[in-house]
Write an enzyme that holds these catalytic residues in place. Sequence first.
Site, PDB file in Angstrom:
ATOM      1  N   GLU A 224      46.202  90.530   9.300  1.00 41.92           N
ATOM      2  CA  GLU A 224      46.316  91.894   8.756  1.00 41.92           C
ATOM      3  C   GLU A 224      47.583  92.580   9.261  1.00 41.92           C
ATOM      4  O   GLU A 224      47.917  92.517  10.467  1.00 41.92           O
ATOM      5  CB  GLU A 224      45.082  92.723   9.165  1.00 41.92           C
ATOM      6  CG  GLU A 224      45.180  94.163   8.679  1.00 41.92           C
ATOM      7  CD  GLU A 224      43.873  94.939   8.768  1.00 41.92           C
ATOM      8  OE1 GLU A 224      42.846  94.365   9.160  1.00 41.92           O
ATOM      9  OE2 GLU A 224      43.896  96.141   8.419  1.00 41.92           O
TER      10      GLU A 224
ATOM     11  N   ASP B 172      31.212  91.483   9.779  1.00 42.18           N
ATOM     12  CA  ASP B 172      32.090  91.910  10.869  1.00 42.18           C
ATOM     13  C   ASP B 172      31.251  92.259  12.084  1.00 42.18           C
ATOM     14  O   ASP B 172      30.291  93.030  11.975  1.00 42.18           O
ATOM     15  CB  ASP B 172      32.842  93.185  10.440  1.00 42.18           C
ATOM     16  CG  ASP B 172      34.334  92.991  10.370  1.00 42.18           C
ATOM     17  OD1 ASP B 172      34.844  92.002  10.931  1.00 42.18           O
ATOM     18  OD2 ASP B 172      34.988  93.830   9.724  1.00 42.18           O
TER      19      ASP B 172
HETATM   20  O1  KIV Z   1      36.619  95.731   7.981  1.00 45.54           O
HETATM   21  C1  KIV Z   1      37.331  95.281   7.079  1.00 45.54           C
HETATM   22  O2  KIV Z   1      37.264  95.687   5.929  1.00 45.54           O
HETATM   23  C2  KIV Z   1      38.280  94.228   7.434  1.00 45.54           C
HETATM   24  C3  KIV Z   1      39.249  93.814   6.388  1.00 45.54           C
HETATM   25  C4  KIV Z   1      40.273  94.857   6.274  1.00 45.54           C
HETATM   26  C5  KIV Z   1      39.823  92.487   6.670  1.00 45.54           C
HETATM   27  O3  KIV Z   1      38.265  93.768   8.514  1.00 45.54           O
END
Ligand code: KIV
Length: 303
Positions: free
Chosen positions: A199, A102
Amino acid sequence: MSLIPSGASRAQNDSLYKMPKVTLPSLMEMKRAGKRISALTAYDYASARIVDDAGIDLVLVGDSLAMVVLGHENTLAVTVDEMLHHTRAVRRAVRRALVVADMPFGSYHGAVSEGVANAVRFVKEAGAEAVKIEGARIDLTRALVAAEIPVVGHLGLTPQSVNRMGGFKVQAKNAQAADELRRQAMELAEAGAGAVVLEGIPREVAARISAELPVPTIGIGAGPECDGQILVLHDLLGLSFLPKAKFARRYADLHTFMHDAVSHYREDVLGGSFPTDEESYHLPTAEREQLAKRVAKKEQRRA
Ligand code: KIV
């Protein structure tokens, strides 16, 4: 030499690891073949080993680590350096799953070139095989793909927009918003995103997007018609201190399990039953005798 057995020396699930490495194109193949995609978050070496060993297809080093690992109230505070640190640990553990990192809040919200430079760090310094970005960032997606960085999009309830949304609220709750979300998903796919996380949106909206989008959708709180599902590992294991979301099915109660184990250990320490003789190291017999003689001599001198 370490006295603790290394995780790396434990046998892994060999038949699983004979299966080919998961890539973003192979997720696309799974969608075409109608095979569901399993995805989970992981943030450290041990949990990533377990997740990979269980055959999960996609491991996301989610910025949710800000909340479930670092104790922040939302995901906004986590930094690029913190995300890199955890991505490296996960990358060391995972052999088969696709490792997606991420991009944290602020690392891709300015100039496109800055977003690309930060994404390059995830690939180069931490071994991420794709990056995930929240929102319909079409120009950035195009630029990342042009820079050979696979992209996973993330639409709907995007936690980095918590302040704009006024909380973690279900999105696309009317037909117009559903159309807009579908348009954004299509644009992301056209710009080269290899998958899109959906989401916190109504099942019907996610079902329509999943049916029409040429790339896989991975749902979290978006119903069963998505091409895959993802959960936060701590929610699944019952390890999170956050309120339980409707969709976050709990498969274990590790909180109670860990609490009981730690309390038991404490009782054993206080009661003197830990460690036992078997859990202690010993001198060889000859050295033990030598030591006993020395102690006896010292005591004689003192007397
Ligand atoms: O940061 C995270 O865990 C996410 C998931 C909820 C998709 O983005």
